[in-house]
Design an enzyme around this catalytic site. Sequence first.
Site, PDB file in Angstrom:
ATOM      1  N   GLU A 251      -9.653  27.791  40.060  1.00 27.42           N
ATOM      2  CA  GLU A 251     -10.573  26.834  39.442  1.00 27.42           C
ATOM      3  C   GLU A 251     -11.622  27.662  38.725  1.00 27.42           C
ATOM      4  O   GLU A 251     -12.493  28.254  39.356  1.00 27.42           O
ATOM      5  CB  GLU A 251     -11.172  25.944  40.546  1.00 27.42           C
ATOM      6  N   CYS A 285     -19.244  23.615  37.689  1.00 28.28           N
ATOM      7  CA  CYS A 285     -18.075  23.903  36.846  1.00 28.28           C
ATOM      8  C   CYS A 285     -17.720  22.688  35.987  1.00 28.28           C
ATOM      9  O   CYS A 285     -17.485  22.821  34.794  1.00 28.28           O
ATOM     10  CB  CYS A 285     -16.901  24.345  37.693  1.00 28.28           C
TER      11      CYS A 285
HETATM   12  P1  NDP Z   1     -17.435  35.646  39.403  1.00 33.03           P
HETATM   13  O1  NDP Z   1     -16.185  35.021  38.938  1.00 33.03           O
HETATM   14  O2  NDP Z   1     -17.683  37.065  39.054  1.00 33.03           O
HETATM   15  O3  NDP Z   1     -17.543  35.589  41.002  1.00 33.03           O
HETATM   16  C1  NDP Z   1     -16.933  34.591  41.797  1.00 33.03           C
HETATM   17  C2  NDP Z   1     -16.438  35.232  43.096  1.00 33.03           C
HETATM   18  O4  NDP Z   1     -15.421  36.202  42.824  1.00 33.03           O
HETATM   19  C3  NDP Z   1     -17.514  35.968  43.874  1.00 33.03           C
HETATM   20  O5  NDP Z   1     -17.315  35.775  45.255  1.00 33.03           O
HETATM   21  C4  NDP Z   1     -17.260  37.402  43.481  1.00 33.03           C
HETATM   22  O6  NDP Z   1     -17.776  38.331  44.375  1.00 33.03           O
HETATM   23  C5  NDP Z   1     -15.762  37.434  43.475  1.00 33.03           C
HETATM   24  N1  NDP Z   1     -15.193  38.552  42.739  1.00 33.03           N
HETATM   25  C6  NDP Z   1     -15.775  39.354  41.817  1.00 33.03           C
HETATM   26  N2  NDP Z   1     -14.890  40.250  41.338  1.00 33.03           N
HETATM   27  C7  NDP Z   1     -13.710  40.011  41.969  1.00 33.03           C
HETATM   28  C8  NDP Z   1     -12.405  40.565  41.878  1.00 33.03           C
HETATM   29  N3  NDP Z   1     -12.130  41.553  41.044  1.00 33.03           N
HETATM   30  N4  NDP Z   1     -11.428  40.044  42.647  1.00 33.03           N
HETATM   31  C9  NDP Z   1     -11.662  39.032  43.483  1.00 33.03           C
HETATM   32  N5  NDP Z   1     -12.903  38.440  43.609  1.00 33.03           N
HETATM   33  C10 NDP Z   1     -13.893  38.936  42.865  1.00 33.03           C
HETATM   34  O7  NDP Z   1     -18.614  34.729  38.939  1.00 33.03           O
HETATM   35  P2  NDP Z   1     -20.141  35.140  38.701  1.00 33.03           P
HETATM   36  O8  NDP Z   1     -20.846  34.866  39.948  1.00 33.03           O
HETATM   37  O9  NDP Z   1     -20.281  36.529  38.154  1.00 33.03           O
HETATM   38  O10 NDP Z   1     -20.561  34.138  37.548  1.00 33.03           O
HETATM   39  C11 NDP Z   1     -20.186  34.432  36.210  1.00 33.03           C
HETATM   40  C12 NDP Z   1     -19.886  33.180  35.436  1.00 33.03           C
HETATM   41  O11 NDP Z   1     -18.815  32.486  36.076  1.00 33.03           O
HETATM   42  C13 NDP Z   1     -21.017  32.182  35.370  1.00 33.03           C
HETATM   43  O12 NDP Z   1     -21.882  32.478  34.328  1.00 33.03           O
HETATM   44  C14 NDP Z   1     -20.271  30.896  35.155  1.00 33.03           C
HETATM   45  O13 NDP Z   1     -20.017  30.744  33.783  1.00 33.03           O
HETATM   46  C15 NDP Z   1     -18.970  31.099  35.895  1.00 33.03           C
HETATM   47  N6  NDP Z   1     -18.970  30.491  37.215  1.00 33.03           N
HETATM   48  C16 NDP Z   1     -18.125  29.459  37.425  1.00 33.03           C
HETATM   49  C17 NDP Z   1     -18.111  28.812  38.624  1.00 33.03           C
HETATM   50  C18 NDP Z   1     -17.218  27.654  38.881  1.00 33.03           C
HETATM   51  O14 NDP Z   1     -17.580  26.783  39.657  1.00 33.03           O
HETATM   52  N7  NDP Z   1     -16.024  27.630  38.329  1.00 33.03           N
HETATM   53  C19 NDP Z   1     -19.011  29.192  39.713  1.00 33.03           C
HETATM   54  C20 NDP Z   1     -19.817  30.349  39.428  1.00 33.03           C
HETATM   55  C21 NDP Z   1     -19.793  30.950  38.205  1.00 33.03           C
HETATM   56  P3  NDP Z   1     -19.222  38.968  44.082  1.00 33.03           P
HETATM   57  O15 NDP Z   1     -20.185  37.834  44.018  1.00 33.03           O
HETATM   58  O16 NDP Z   1     -19.428  39.829  45.264  1.00 33.03           O
HETATM   59  O17 NDP Z   1     -19.099  39.727  42.792  1.00 33.03           O
END
Ligand code: NDP
Length: 477
Positions: A251, A285
């Site tokens: 998602e 989202c």
């Molecule tokens: P990310 O996609 O970077 O992070 C989401 C999760 O993935 C976190 O738990 C993160 O860990 C983890 N993660 C990071 N790198 C990896 C990897 N290589 N493999 C597996 N898991 C990983 O989102 P961000 O928090 O950086 O937000 C960035 C953008 O994403 C926002 O600006 C927004 O546009 C979007 N977003 C979308 C969401 C939704 O509901 N679909 C929710 C949040 C953000 P860690 O935090 O430790 O890096």
Amino acid sequence: MIRSGKRIIMSTTYDSLLSAITDPAGREILDPATGEVVGTVAFGSVADLDAAVTRARAAQPAWAARSDDDRKALLLKAADAIEEAAEPLAELLSREQGKPLNGPNARFEVGACSAWLRATAATALPGETVVDDEETHAELRYRPVGVVGAIGPWNWPMMITIWQVAPALRMGNTAVVKPSEYTPLSVLALIEVLNGVLPADVLIPVAGEGEVGARLSSHPDIDKVMFTGSTRTGQAIIKSSADTVKRLTLELGGNDAGIVLPDVDAKAIAQDLFWGCFINTGQTCAALKRLYVHADVYDDVCAALVEVAGQMPMGRGLDENNVLGPLQNRAQFDIVARLVEAAKESGAKVLTGGDPDTDAPGHFYPLTLVADIDNDNPLVTEEQFGPALPIIRYTDVDEVVALANGLDVGLGASVWSGDADAARAIAGRLEAGTVWINGHGGVHPMIPFGGVKKSGYGLEFGVEGLKGVSVPQVING
Ligand code: NDP
């Protein structure tokens, strides 16, 4: 009362909950409204993740061997436990994530956790006979996948964790959860409460940075990954899960369009439009992030939204009056600020907001409505994920359908009209996983939810959600 491993906490207060998950030597987690320390949490390493997966793997056969009724009863008990701890959970969520207690925010999110557990307990995925004639008897059944890895974001940390783990547990899987590094306390506290009723090692959290998530998505003993977050990270997970051919539910957010038809009463729809855009201060989202309004009602809709926006208090979440909070982190604040600046520089008209007080504490960005903006402006084409809404004027239905479909993401969309048939006809032309009529972003535990295009794949919720954490098996004969 909650049970914490061998410890028993007699009453779930905020302090008892926080102390159960605190490591004094751990990472400081900051309140996005004030910059104060909310708590300190141990960040696990890749080795800690490996150890958690080993435990979850060992616990899975016994969990799957329990009767379906047994697992259902435990999910219902888990829902009771959340309700008993609802206020401390909501307070911690508010402090860590920033969202206010009131409005569709922290208390609402905690309530959704117990509601989703109850709905998941009430949902069944029985096997079915697919052919039964004189020559053949074939049944399709569903078995647990094994160990599910759940990787979550910081915007709805508790609710999305429940969305990921409730169906997994219901179907006989165990789960290892990696929360966002921005909101680990909320998820650890939630799981602390759940583990007061669940057997040991069925549900294990490991806080940590991206490397822990990366290991989870490549780990040979993880059979399925449920991920909510950015498209970029989703793409990394697809690659890192390839060698082990993991099943994935992704998602990945989007940039949802809303289309307002010329027959609307602007004042009548303004509140619902507002919350469709700004729930969780826009950090959702499936929030409405590009609003297309027909020229006949453009000025009226803009004026009605400005009026509603002026009535919505923003501030620290623990203040009972507020319904909007800060951005959760500085990186997100910077994204929103950059995109609004790009809009201003292009000559678009800021109707309200757009001028944050950068000297004030916290990551507060004011509610911002931007009119007379071109469709190719970055505030329209990039996901702002915050309280800044571009409002684009259109005159022709075919044109607006093409604009709405013009991006490479497709989570949600909405059509606003007094004519439900006209709205449904347009809805069917939109490239989005869900199209709402006269609303935006409402989810329901029995209604499948998922995206198309780069918003990801796989469905959550209801029977389809249970299928997503199962493997089908045909018994032929
Ligand atoms: P990310 O996609 O970077 O992070 C989401 C999760 O993935 C976190 O738990 C993160 O860990 C983890 N993660 C990071 N790198 C990896 C990897 N290589 N493999 C597996 N898991 C990983 O989102 P961000 O928090 O950086 O937000 C960035 C953008 O994403 C926002 O600006 C927004 O546009 C979007 N977003 C979308 C969401 C939704 O509901 N679909 C929710 C949040 C953000 P860690 O935090 O430790 O890096």
